[in-house]
Motif scaffolding. Structure first.
Motif: not given
Lengths: 114, 111
Positions: A5, A9, A90, A107, B38, B42-43, B45
């Motif tokens: 997490t 954001t 990130l 995210p 991606q 979103e981030g 994956q």
């Protein structure tokens, strides 16, 4: 099992200010890596922390700094913000630093510098 | 230094078409290879990975084989869906810390 997490954001700052971004690693992971992703590009490695020590650093100036805490969560600090620092930041955690260890990403935090 | 090159996008396909996204790399050691995806907003994956030559990674119908002789790790899927629309990144991990990334390939699937 909780994943990676990140907070906040989104963030808007002005040039010259300082910012702190936070990351909680996945349970059981002792390694955190930070990346900067500009719009339409692949991520660029900033640095990695392993068991509270900086383990490697990419081509970023010293005004990018970080910390890792005993619970393996991490912070990224950026001083003297510049317009080019606007990007998605990130955080990724992994169970170790081996070549075969997968990095799992959060995210991201969208930073806008005005 | 180490690097990853992947095909430029966007790649536009119709639903149920066959997909190939090319990825080649240069590395001095014996890297692990990864494909990440991606989705919009979103981030990243992890999609699949391979850690040694001739390994095949697979997930969600996607496959990629680690080819040391051609230094390639091409991503394939037999029948794409609209939900596969995303940006796909090829990456390698050669040292003990960082991932080195390609520029990403945007995939657009039309119904």
């Amino acid at each position: 099992e909780t994943g990676v997490t990140q907070s906040p954001t989104h963030l808007i700052k002005t040039r010259g200010q300082q910012v702190t971004l936070r990351c909680s690693s996945q349970s059981g992971h002792n390694t955190v890596s930070w990346y900067q992703q500009a719009l339409g590009q692949g991520p660029q490695f900033i640095f990695q922390y392993y068991r509270e020590e900086e383990n490697g650093r990419g081509n970023f100036p010293p005004r990018f700094s970080g910390l890792q805490f005993p619970n393996y969560s991490s912070e990224l600090n950026v001083n003297a913000l510049e317009l080019d620092d606007s990007a998605l930041y990130l955080c990724a955690s992994s169970p170790g630093t081996s070549t075969t260890d997968t990095q799992y990403f959060g995210p991201g935090t969208r930073l806008t510098v005005l | 230094g180490d690097s990853v090159t992947q095909m430029e996008g966007p790649v536009t396909l119709s639903e149920e078409a066959f997909l190939t996204i090319n990825c080649t790399y240069t590395a001095t050691g014996y890297p692990s290879l990864f494909w990440y995806v991606q989705y919009p907003g979103e981030g990243l994956q992890l999609l699949l990975k391979a850690t040694k030559a001739d390994d095949k990674g697979s997930n969600k119908g996607f496959e990629a084989t680690y080819r040391k002789e051609t230094t390639s790790f091409h991503l394939e899927k037999g029948s794409v869906q609209v939900s596969d629309s995303a940006v796909y990144f090829c990456a390698l991990k050669d040292s003990n810390y960082q991932l080195i990334w390609g520029a990403g390939t945007k995939l657009i699937i039309k119904p």
